[in-house]
Design a protein around this motif. Structure first.
Motif, PDB file in Angstrom:
ATOM      1  N   SER A 190       0.865  -1.184   0.000  1.00 27.81           N
ATOM      2  CA  SER A 190       0.000   0.000   0.000  1.00 27.81           C
ATOM      3  C   SER A 190       0.895   1.224   0.000  1.00 27.81           C
ATOM      4  CB  SER A 190      -0.873   0.022   1.249  1.00 27.81           C
ATOM      5  OG  SER A 190      -1.902  -0.920   1.120  1.00 27.81           O
ATOM      6  N   GLU A 194      -0.746   9.151   4.031  1.00 24.56           N
ATOM      7  CA  GLU A 194      -1.890   9.254   4.944  1.00 24.56           C
ATOM      8  C   GLU A 194      -2.212   7.923   5.626  1.00 24.56           C
ATOM      9  OE1 GLU A 194      -1.865   8.752   1.810  1.00 24.56           O
ATOM     10  OE2 GLU A 194      -3.783   8.239   0.885  1.00 24.56           O
ATOM     11  N   LEU A 195      -1.511   6.860   5.248  1.00 26.10           N
ATOM     12  CA  LEU A 195      -1.925   5.530   5.710  1.00 26.10           C
ATOM     13  C   LEU A 195      -1.284   5.158   7.044  1.00 26.10           C
ATOM     14  CD1 LEU A 195      -1.733   3.591   2.324  1.00 26.10           C
ATOM     15  CD2 LEU A 195      -3.719   4.705   3.374  1.00 26.10           C
ATOM     16  N   ILE A 207      -5.658   7.763   7.700  1.00 21.61           N
ATOM     17  CA  ILE A 207      -6.674   6.702   7.615  1.00 21.61           C
ATOM     18  C   ILE A 207      -5.968   5.349   7.733  1.00 21.61           C
ATOM     19  CG2 ILE A 207      -8.293   8.000   6.151  1.00 21.61           C
ATOM     20  CD1 ILE A 207      -7.176   6.392   3.746  1.00 21.61           C
ATOM     21  N   HIS A 208      -6.741   4.358   8.146  1.00 18.49           N
ATOM     22  CA  HIS A 208      -6.157   3.021   8.210  1.00 18.49           C
ATOM     23  C   HIS A 208      -5.953   2.478   6.810  1.00 18.49           C
ATOM     24  CE1 HIS A 208      -6.238   2.465  12.486  1.00 18.49           C
ATOM     25  NE2 HIS A 208      -7.536   2.732  12.556  1.00 18.49           N
ATOM     26  N   ASP A 209      -4.894   1.718   6.651  1.00 24.10           N
ATOM     27  CA  ASP A 209      -4.627   1.029   5.389  1.00 24.10           C
ATOM     28  C   ASP A 209      -5.568  -0.164   5.292  1.00 24.10           C
ATOM     29  OD1 ASP A 209      -3.623  -0.601   3.345  1.00 24.10           O
ATOM     30  OD2 ASP A 209      -1.962  -1.334   4.582  1.00 24.10           O
ATOM     31  N   SER A 210      -6.557  -0.072   4.430  1.00 25.72           N
ATOM     32  CA  SER A 210      -7.455  -1.225   4.256  1.00 25.72           C
ATOM     33  C   SER A 210      -7.083  -2.025   3.011  1.00 25.72           C
ATOM     34  CB  SER A 210      -8.917  -0.774   4.182  1.00 25.72           C
ATOM     35  OG  SER A 210      -9.114   0.110   3.098  1.00 25.72           O
ATOM     36  N   ASN A 211      -6.492  -1.374   2.024  1.00 25.13           N
ATOM     37  CA  ASN A 211      -6.231  -2.084   0.763  1.00 25.13           C
ATOM     38  C   ASN A 211      -5.333  -3.308   0.938  1.00 25.13           C
ATOM     39  OD1 ASN A 211      -7.734  -0.160  -0.497  1.00 25.13           O
ATOM     40  ND2 ASN A 211      -6.025   0.862  -1.531  1.00 25.13           N
ATOM     41  N   SER A 255      -1.048  -0.460  -4.394  1.00 28.01           N
ATOM     42  CA  SER A 255      -2.259   0.343  -4.542  1.00 28.01           C
ATOM     43  C   SER A 255      -1.921   1.782  -4.226  1.00 28.01           C
ATOM     44  CB  SER A 255      -3.384  -0.179  -3.654  1.00 28.01           C
ATOM     45  OG  SER A 255      -3.078   0.009  -2.297  1.00 28.01           O
ATOM     46  N   GLY A 256      -2.521   2.666  -4.972  1.00 28.23           N
ATOM     47  CA  GLY A 256      -2.319   4.099  -4.786  1.00 28.23           C
ATOM     48  C   GLY A 256      -1.138   4.616  -5.598  1.00 28.23           C
ATOM     49  N   GLY A 257      -1.089   5.933  -5.688  1.00 30.02           N
ATOM     50  CA  GLY A 257       0.081   6.572  -6.291  1.00 30.02           C
ATOM     51  C   GLY A 257       0.200   6.455  -7.791  1.00 30.02           C
ATOM     52  N   ASP A 264       1.963  11.139  -6.432  1.00 30.01           N
ATOM     53  CA  ASP A 264       1.748   9.824  -7.037  1.00 30.01           C
ATOM     54  C   ASP A 264       3.058   9.334  -7.640  1.00 30.01           C
ATOM     55  OD1 ASP A 264      -0.891   9.697  -6.265  1.00 30.01           O
ATOM     56  OD2 ASP A 264      -1.588  10.772  -8.032  1.00 30.01           O
ATOM     57  N   PRO A 311      -5.269   1.578  -8.524  1.00 31.01           N
ATOM     58  CA  PRO A 311      -5.576   2.862  -7.918  1.00 31.01           C
ATOM     59  C   PRO A 311      -5.817   2.703  -6.417  1.00 31.01           C
ATOM     60  CG  PRO A 311      -7.381   2.110  -9.323  1.00 31.01           C
ATOM     61  CD  PRO A 311      -6.285   1.126  -9.479  1.00 31.01           C
ATOM     62  N   GLY A 312      -5.688   3.809  -5.682  1.00 32.09           N
ATOM     63  CA  GLY A 312      -5.755   3.722  -4.224  1.00 32.09           C
ATOM     64  C   GLY A 312      -7.146   3.649  -3.635  1.00 32.09           C
ATOM     65  N   ASN A 313      -8.112   4.228  -4.301  1.00 27.91           N
ATOM     66  CA  ASN A 313      -9.456   4.192  -3.730  1.00 27.91           C
ATOM     67  C   ASN A 313      -9.882   2.746  -3.492  1.00 27.91           C
ATOM     68  OD1 ASN A 313     -10.712   6.780  -3.266  1.00 27.91           O
ATOM     69  ND2 ASN A 313     -10.351   7.147  -5.457  1.00 27.91           N
TER      70      ASN A 313
HETATM   71  P1  AMP Z   1      -4.275   7.551  -4.630  1.00 24.72           P
HETATM   72  O1  AMP Z   1      -4.600   6.588  -5.706  1.00 24.72           O
HETATM   73  O2  AMP Z   1      -2.961   7.304  -3.975  1.00 24.72           O
HETATM   74  O3  AMP Z   1      -4.421   8.967  -5.112  1.00 24.72           O
HETATM   75  O4  AMP Z   1      -5.377   7.345  -3.508  1.00 24.72           O
HETATM   76  C1  AMP Z   1      -6.741   7.574  -3.788  1.00 24.72           C
HETATM   77  C2  AMP Z   1      -7.560   7.515  -2.527  1.00 24.72           C
HETATM   78  O5  AMP Z   1      -7.503   6.232  -1.971  1.00 24.72           O
HETATM   79  C3  AMP Z   1      -7.084   8.474  -1.433  1.00 24.72           C
HETATM   80  O6  AMP Z   1      -8.214   9.019  -0.802  1.00 24.72           O
HETATM   81  C4  AMP Z   1      -6.349   7.554  -0.496  1.00 24.72           C
HETATM   82  O7  AMP Z   1      -6.333   8.046   0.806  1.00 24.72           O
HETATM   83  C5  AMP Z   1      -7.094   6.271  -0.614  1.00 24.72           C
HETATM   84  N1  AMP Z   1      -6.220   5.137  -0.349  1.00 24.72           N
HETATM   85  C6  AMP Z   1      -5.043   4.917  -0.944  1.00 24.72           C
HETATM   86  N2  AMP Z   1      -4.455   3.814  -0.470  1.00 24.72           N
HETATM   87  C7  AMP Z   1      -5.291   3.312   0.461  1.00 24.72           C
HETATM   88  C8  AMP Z   1      -5.230   2.165   1.327  1.00 24.72           C
HETATM   89  N3  AMP Z   1      -4.199   1.331   1.310  1.00 24.72           N
HETATM   90  N4  AMP Z   1      -6.257   1.960   2.172  1.00 24.72           N
HETATM   91  C9  AMP Z   1      -7.306   2.818   2.188  1.00 24.72           C
HETATM   92  N5  AMP Z   1      -7.421   3.891   1.403  1.00 24.72           N
HETATM   93  C10 AMP Z   1      -6.425   4.161   0.538  1.00 24.72           C
END
Ligand code: AMP
Ligand code: MG
Length: 420
Positions: A190, A194-195, A207-211, A255-257, A264, A311-313
Motif C-alpha cells: 500500500s 496518509e496511511l 486513515i487506516h490502510d485497508s487495501n 495500490s495508490g500513487g 503519485d 488505484p488507491g481508492n
Molecule cells: P491515490 O490513488 O494514492 O491517489 O489514492 C486515492 C484515494 O484512496 C485516497 O483518498 C487515499 O487516501 C485512498 N487510499 C489509498 N491507499 C489506500 C489504502 N491502502 N487503504 C485505504 N485507502 C487508501
C-alpha cells in the motif's frame, strides 16, 4: 485510453503458468493438476455387496414367494473388510454386510427386507436358516470389481482444477500426493503518507490502510499466497526500498500513487526500475492503472516480476483487482477459464454512462420467480468500501451504452456465487 479487454490481454501476456510441485493431496484444493492420473488399481478392488443381506445363488430362489419361501442354511457371516473363507454351495447362504467381499459360489445378494430375517430374529427363531421371500435376479446387489474405475484407466487429466471430489478420488486410488501447479506468491504494497497500520491509533489526517487487507484476502481467495510488504510512503526512496522487498515473488500488486497527483510516485519508481506502461483504462471506477515488469537488482538473478499498480481508492482497487489481478493469478495457477461467473439480471435502477467507459456498478442480486434482479447498493463513490460489503455482484454497463434504464437486462459479475 485503452479498453478493459485490451488491458487484460496485455496483463495476461506478461504472466505464465508456474512450475509444478508435488505435495500432499489435502493441500492441493483449488490447484491445477500437472500430471495425468492413471489408476493402478481396480475400484472397487473386489466384487462386494451393495446391501446388508445374504449372499446366495440366485438359482436357489426360483419360485420363492412370501407364502412359500425358499429356505437356505446360513453358513457364515461376512463383515466389510473381512475375507470370506466359506463357499456358498447349493442351498446355503452367508450373511453379508454392505461393502463386504462376495464369497465364492455366491452370485447374488438378497437384502434382509426380502427375507424372513427380521421376523425370525424378533421371534427368537432358528438362526441357522433363512427364508427368502421372492425370486431374485442373478447379480443383484453386487458391485462389480472395477465398475467405478478399472486398472489403467485415465482418471484425471492435466489441467484439471482439484475440487474436494477429485481429492477424494486421488485418495481412493491410493495417491497421497499429487503434482500440481504451484500457487503464486503475490507481494502487496500500500502506498500513501496518509496511511496508518490497522493496529495503530489514527492521527489527524490519517486513515487506516485497508487495501493491504482486501487485496491479500482476494489473493488468498483465488489461490495465491499473499505477502504483505506494509506501507510505502510517498517518496521515491521509501517506495523503492519496499518494492525491492517484493521482487522475489511472482507478482507485485501496489495500490495508490498511480494517478495525476503531486505525490503519485509509484509511476516514477516504476519508470526507474522497470519496463512500464501507464494506462488509463476505459472503466469506472478504476481509470488509472499502472502495469509493468519490475527487474530485480543487486544480489539476485535478474528476473522480471509483473507489477500491477492499482488505484488507491478502496473500491477502485478491488474492482481493478477483480478485472486484472484475478485472471493473472488464475492463469499462473494453470486455470484456463479466467472469466468471472456472470449472470443476466434485470437492473432495477437506471445508470448513466456519459463518457464511454465500462461501468462496474455495485449491486445486490436476488432471484425472484427464476429471474435475477440487480439493485444498486446505494452511493457508488469509489471510496465507499461499504458498497462492496453490501454488494454480491458488479453490474457491467458496456462502453457503448449511454444509459441503462430500470427494467433493462444487464450482465452481472457475481462477487459471490450462491444460488440464493
Ligand atoms: P491515490 O490513488 O494514492 O491517489 O489514492 C486515492 C484515494 O484512496 C485516497 O483518498 C487515499 O487516501 C485512498 N487510499 C489509498 N491507499 C489506500 C489504502 N491502502 N487503504 C485505504 N485507502 C487508501
Ligand atoms: Mg496516494
Amino acid at each position: 485510453m485503452i479498453s478493459v479487454d485490451e488491458a487484460l490481454e496485455r496483463v495476461l501476456s506478461y504472466v505464465d503458468v508456474l512450475e509444478a510441485e508435488q505435495k500432499p493431496i489435502l493441500q492441493c484444493l483449488g490447484q491445477v493438476l500437472a500430471e495425468e492420473i492413471h489408476s493402478a488399481i481396480d475400484v472397487p478392488p473386489l466384487d462386494n455387496s451393495a446391501m446388508d443381506g445374504y449372499a446366495i445363488r440366485a438359482v436357489d430362489t426360483v419360485g420363492a414367494t412370501e407364502s412359500s419361501p425358499r429356505y437356505l442354511a446360513v453358513v457364515g457371516e461376512i463383515a466389510a473388510g473381512s475375507v470370506p473363507k466359506i463357499r456358498v454351495e447349493e442351498g446355503t447362504a452367508t450373511r453379508i454386510m454392505t461393502g463386504a467381499p462376495v464369497p465364492q459360489g455366491a452370485d447374488t445378494v438378497v437384502q434382509f427386507e426380502h427375507t424372513d430375517e427380521v421376523t425370525r430374529r424378533s421371534s427368537g427363531g432358528d438362526l441357522s436358516r433363512v427364508g427368502v421371500l421372492q425370486e431374485v435376479k442373478k447379480g443383484l446387489n453386487i458391485r462389480r470389481r472395477g465398475e467405478d474405475i478399472a486398472r489403467g484407466d485415465l482418471i484425471l487429466t492435466t489441467g484439471k482444477p482439484l475440487r474436494p471430489q477429485e481429492i477424494g478420488l486421488l485418495a481412493s486410488l491410493g495417491r497421497p500426493t499429487a503434482l500440481v501447479v504451484r500457487r503464486p506468491i503475490v507481494a502487496i504494497l500500500s502506498t500513501g503518507d496518509e496511511l496508518i497500520a490497522v493496529d495503530q491509533p489514527l492521527a489527524h489526517g490519517k486513515i487506516h490502510d485497508s487495501n493491504s487487507y482486501t487485496i491479500a484476502a482476494e489473493v488468498s481467495r483465488y489461490g495465491g499466497i499473499p505477502r504483505i510488504l506494509g506501507i510505502g510512503r510517498d517518496s521515491v526512496q521509501s517506495l523503492t526500498e519496499k518494492i525491492e522487498q517484493g521482487l522475489d515473488t511472482d507478482m507485485l500488486i501496489t495500490s495508490g500513487g498511480v494517478s495525476k497527483g503531486d505525490y503519485d510516485m509509484v509511476k516514477d519508481v516504476l519508470a526507474e526500475h522497470g519496463e512500464v506502461s501507464f494506462w488509463t483504462v476505459r472503466m469506472k471506477p478504476g481509470k488509472p492503472l499502472a502495469f509493468g515488469v519490475m527487474t530485480r537488482t543487486e544480489g539476485r538473478p535478474a528476473r522480471g516480476v509483473p507489477h500491477l499498480g492499482l488505484p488507491g481508492n478502496p473500491v477502485s482497487s478491488m474492482i481493478t483487482f477483480e478485472q486484472f489481478a484475478r485472471p493473472a493469478i488464475l492463469k499462473m495457477m494453470g486455470y484456463t477459464n479466467l472469466t468471472k461467473p456472470t449472470v443476466k439480471a434485470v437492473i432495477e435502477d437506471s445508470i448513466m454512462n456519459r463518457d464511454g467507459r465500462r461501468v462496474f456498478a455495485r449491486v445486490i442480486v436476488s432471484k425472484r420467480n427464476g429471474i435475477y434482479h440487480a439493485s444498486l447498493t446505494g452511493p457508488q463513490g469509489s471510496g465507499i468500501l461499504t458498497s462492496m460489503a453490501t454488494a454480491n455482484g458488479l453490474a457491467v454497463i458496456p462502453e457503448t451504452s449511454r444509459e441503462v434504464k430500470a427494467g433493462d437486462m444487464v450482465d452481472v459479475q457475481m462477487l459471490d456465487w450462491r444460488e440464493d
